[in-house]
Design a protein around this motif. Sequence first.
Motif, PDB file in Angstrom:
ATOM      1  N   ARG A  63       0.860  -1.187   0.000  1.00 23.53           N
ATOM      2  CA  ARG A  63       0.000   0.000   0.000  1.00 23.53           C
ATOM      3  C   ARG A  63       0.897   1.238   0.000  1.00 23.53           C
ATOM      4  NH1 ARG A  63      -5.285  -0.704   0.839  1.00 23.53           N
ATOM      5  NH2 ARG A  63      -5.989  -2.754   1.496  1.00 23.53           N
ATOM      6  N   CYS A  64       0.647   2.122  -0.968  1.00 24.12           N
ATOM      7  CA  CYS A  64       1.413   3.364  -1.044  1.00 24.12           C
ATOM      8  C   CYS A  64       0.608   4.396  -1.815  1.00 24.12           C
ATOM      9  CB  CYS A  64       2.777   3.140  -1.696  1.00 24.12           C
ATOM     10  SG  CYS A  64       2.734   2.490  -3.372  1.00 24.12           S
ATOM     11  N   SER A  83      -9.613   1.119  -1.269  1.00 24.58           N
ATOM     12  CA  SER A  83      -8.340   1.107  -1.987  1.00 24.58           C
ATOM     13  C   SER A  83      -8.550   0.912  -3.474  1.00 24.58           C
ATOM     14  CB  SER A  83      -7.462  -0.034  -1.465  1.00 24.58           C
ATOM     15  OG  SER A  83      -7.097   0.204  -0.139  1.00 24.58           O
ATOM     16  N   THR A 135      -3.625   1.724  -3.251  1.00 26.14           N
ATOM     17  CA  THR A 135      -3.573   3.006  -2.566  1.00 26.14           C
ATOM     18  C   THR A 135      -3.856   2.773  -1.080  1.00 26.14           C
ATOM     19  OG1 THR A 135      -5.933   3.428  -3.004  1.00 26.14           O
ATOM     20  CG2 THR A 135      -4.324   4.338  -4.576  1.00 26.14           C
ATOM     21  N   THR A 136      -3.449   3.739  -0.254  1.00 28.51           N
ATOM     22  CA  THR A 136      -3.627   3.605   1.188  1.00 28.51           C
ATOM     23  C   THR A 136      -5.019   4.008   1.642  1.00 28.51           C
ATOM     24  OG1 THR A 136      -2.727   5.825   1.547  1.00 28.51           O
ATOM     25  CG2 THR A 136      -1.183   3.966   1.700  1.00 28.51           C
ATOM     26  N   ASP A 137      -5.737   4.779   0.843  1.00 22.86           N
ATOM     27  CA  ASP A 137      -7.055   5.231   1.271  1.00 22.86           C
ATOM     28  C   ASP A 137      -8.099   4.131   1.091  1.00 22.86           C
ATOM     29  OD1 ASP A 137      -6.546   5.710  -1.460  1.00 22.86           O
ATOM     30  OD2 ASP A 137      -6.994   7.820  -1.313  1.00 22.86           O
ATOM     31  N   GLU A 138      -9.222   4.321   1.748  1.00 19.60           N
ATOM     32  CA  GLU A 138     -10.325   3.363   1.656  1.00 19.60           C
ATOM     33  C   GLU A 138     -11.474   3.995   0.908  1.00 19.60           C
ATOM     34  OE1 GLU A 138     -10.319   0.193   2.567  1.00 19.60           O
ATOM     35  OE2 GLU A 138      -8.303   0.309   3.375  1.00 19.60           O
ATOM     36  N   LYS A 188      -2.012   7.798  -2.484  1.00 19.77           N
ATOM     37  CA  LYS A 188      -3.456   7.998  -2.367  1.00 19.77           C
ATOM     38  C   LYS A 188      -4.065   8.095  -3.752  1.00 19.77           C
ATOM     39  CE  LYS A 188      -3.162  10.412   1.991  1.00 19.77           C
ATOM     40  NZ  LYS A 188      -3.480  11.606   2.745  1.00 19.77           N
ATOM     41  N   ALA A 189      -5.334   7.814  -3.843  1.00 20.04           N
ATOM     42  CA  ALA A 189      -6.031   7.863  -5.128  1.00 20.04           C
ATOM     43  C   ALA A 189      -5.985   9.255  -5.740  1.00 20.04           C
ATOM     44  CB  ALA A 189      -7.476   7.407  -4.959  1.00 20.04           C
ATOM     45  N   THR A 190      -5.832  10.283  -4.922  1.00 21.76           N
ATOM     46  CA  THR A 190      -5.796  11.656  -5.420  1.00 21.76           C
ATOM     47  C   THR A 190      -4.409  12.083  -5.888  1.00 21.76           C
ATOM     48  OG1 THR A 190      -5.515  12.434  -3.151  1.00 21.76           O
ATOM     49  CG2 THR A 190      -7.763  12.410  -4.044  1.00 21.76           C
ATOM     50  N   ASP A 191      -3.382  11.261  -5.649  1.00 19.93           N
ATOM     51  CA  ASP A 191      -2.034  11.574  -6.121  1.00 19.93           C
ATOM     52  C   ASP A 191      -1.984  11.488  -7.642  1.00 19.93           C
ATOM     53  OD1 ASP A 191      -1.045  11.908  -3.550  1.00 19.93           O
ATOM     54  OD2 ASP A 191      -0.335   9.839  -3.400  1.00 19.93           O
TER      55      ASP A 191
END
Length: 103
Positions: free
Chosen positions: A13-14, A59, A54-57, A16-19
């Motif tokens: 996990r690395c 994922s 990604t790290t967010d939920e 975020k979806a917004t990156d």
Amino acid sequence: MKASNSSRELSVRCGKATDGAGKLRALCKEEARRLAETLSFPPHQAAMSVAFWTTDEPSDLICVGNFAKGEGGAVTYGLDFSQTTLWHFCFFEHAEAALPCCG
């Protein structure tokens, strides 16, 4: 990086979806390099796939890393971004290539 090995499947996990796509690509490359340095294969296994999320939920799948044990025990890898579930990554990175993730 947060690595997990639940149910015998390794994942990382690395980001975020917004990156942005460039940042996610760089993060995955760095984490894959780190993983390749520490990865050990069972005696009967010479290759494995690792999902990068990604790290967010919830994922999103960023890419799949394909790791292989080479001669002398060195681990090599390649990252496959064609299976991503991030629409913006797919759109900006692969729009001209018309990869399956882009529709």
